[in-house]
Design a protein around this motif. Structure first.
Motif, short mmCIF file in Angstrom:
data_model
loop_
_atom_site.label_atom_id
_atom_site.label_comp_id
_atom_site.label_asym_id
_atom_site.label_seq_id
_atom_site.Cartn_x
_atom_site.Cartn_y
_atom_site.Cartn_z
N ARG A 1 -8.37 -6.66 2.56
CA ARG A 1 -7.66 -5.49 3.10
C ARG A 1 -6.28 -5.94 3.55
O ARG A 1 -6.14 -6.77 4.43
CB ARG A 1 -8.44 -4.88 4.27
CG ARG A 1 -7.93 -3.51 4.70
CD ARG A 1 -8.95 -2.84 5.61
NE ARG A 1 -8.58 -1.47 5.88
CZ ARG A 1 -7.87 -1.08 6.94
NH1 ARG A 1 -7.49 -1.99 7.83
NH2 ARG A 1 -7.57 0.18 7.12
N ASP B 1 -1.77 -4.77 3.72
CA ASP B 1 -0.67 -3.82 3.51
C ASP B 1 0.38 -4.40 2.58
O ASP B 1 1.07 -3.66 1.89
CB ASP B 1 -0.01 -3.45 4.85
CG ASP B 1 -0.88 -2.53 5.69
OD1 ASP B 1 -1.46 -1.59 5.12
OD2 ASP B 1 -0.97 -2.76 6.91
N LYS C 1 -3.62 2.14 -3.17
CA LYS C 1 -4.20 2.88 -2.06
C LYS C 1 -4.75 1.88 -1.05
O LYS C 1 -5.29 0.83 -1.43
CB LYS C 1 -5.34 3.78 -2.57
CG LYS C 1 -4.89 4.96 -3.39
CD LYS C 1 -4.40 6.09 -2.51
CE LYS C 1 -4.17 7.35 -3.33
NZ LYS C 1 -3.63 8.46 -2.47
N LYS C 2 -4.62 2.18 0.21
CA LYS C 2 -5.14 1.28 1.24
C LYS C 2 -6.65 1.11 1.06
O LYS C 2 -7.37 2.09 0.88
CB LYS C 2 -4.83 1.82 2.63
CG LYS C 2 -5.00 0.79 3.73
CD LYS C 2 -4.53 1.35 5.06
CE LYS C 2 -4.60 0.31 6.16
NZ LYS C 2 -3.53 -0.68 6.06
N THR C 3 -7.11 -0.14 1.11
CA THR C 3 -8.52 -0.40 0.90
C THR C 3 -9.34 -0.01 2.14
O THR C 3 -8.80 0.16 3.23
CB THR C 3 -8.77 -1.89 0.58
OG1 THR C 3 -8.12 -2.69 1.56
CG2 THR C 3 -8.22 -2.23 -0.80
N THR D 1 0.84 -1.20 0.00
CA THR D 1 0.00 0.00 0.00
C THR D 1 0.87 1.25 0.00
O THR D 1 2.07 1.20 0.29
CB THR D 1 -0.91 0.04 1.23
OG1 THR D 1 -0.09 0.11 2.41
CG2 THR D 1 -1.80 -1.19 1.30
#
Length: 199
Positions: free
Chosen positions: A108, A110, A99-101, A66
């Motif tokens: 989800r 990293d 982009k971080k979910t 991310t």
């Protein structure tokens, strides 16, 4: 991949799991949770890429991270082509940044590497009775997932090893919208382990 070849209603699928590792970049060392997925994940689901694209998990030594982790490990440098070492042994090359979910996403992470890399960490990925992995499945538009559960049950019975201690595994499909209702790491009913695969 075996089940895709034998059940035509399955258009695509991927396996997904995680493990805790030590991750390092030169003098930076952190304990992180790294997820593992087959490359089909990036074709079946949409992620917001900052760098790289849907091919980011095509290489065995690739790692997708991310934007937050890119800043954590590499600061303002371009992270693409940089490397991260897991457990001070296995080196992975950053091939994509997303982009971080959102917090409510079931995908989800990293860090994400190819699922097959689990074998480098002593994990068995060839055991049909293993229900510790999440499986996401895309079906043809007219497929009935409840009817397919019978086909999947028969597939498992045809392929598991008689010596497998987990031979009583029960894998079943259910809609992704119900993932928070049905999805559990290990749930038992008597002696039958309940597995899960998501549609």
């Amino acid at each position: 991949r075996d089940i895709k070849a034998e059940i035509p209603e399955i258009v695509d699928a991927f396996i997904y799991n995680s493990m805790r590792v030590t991750l390092s970049n030169e003098d930076q060392v952190f304990t992180e949770v790294v997820y593992m997925a087959e490359p089909e994940m990036l074709q079946m689901f949409t992620f917001e890429f900052v760098r790289g694209g849907k091919e980011s998990l095509d290489k065995p030594d690739a790692i997708l991270i991310t934007d937050e982790m890119a800043a954590k490990y590499f600061g303002e440098q371009n992270p693409i082509g940089q490397t991260l070492k897991m457990n001070n042994e296995h080196v992975f090359e950053v091939t994509g940044v997303i982009k971080k979910t959102k917090l409510n996403s079931s995908l989800r992470f990293d860090f994400c590497i190819q699922f097959e890399n689990m074998t480098k960490f002593g994990r068995n990925i060839d055991q049909y009775g293993n229900n510790s992995h999440y499986v996401y499945v895309e079906l043809t538009p007219k497929a009935n997932y409840q009817e397919l559960n019978t086909k999947i049950e028969n597939f498992i019975l045809d392929h598991y090893d008689e010596k497998d201690p987990d031979k009583n595994v029960d894998l079943f499909l259910f809609p992704l919208s119900k993932i928070h209702l049905y999805s559990v790491n290990k749930m038992r009913t008597g002696d039958i382990k309940i597995g899960r695969a998501h549609v």
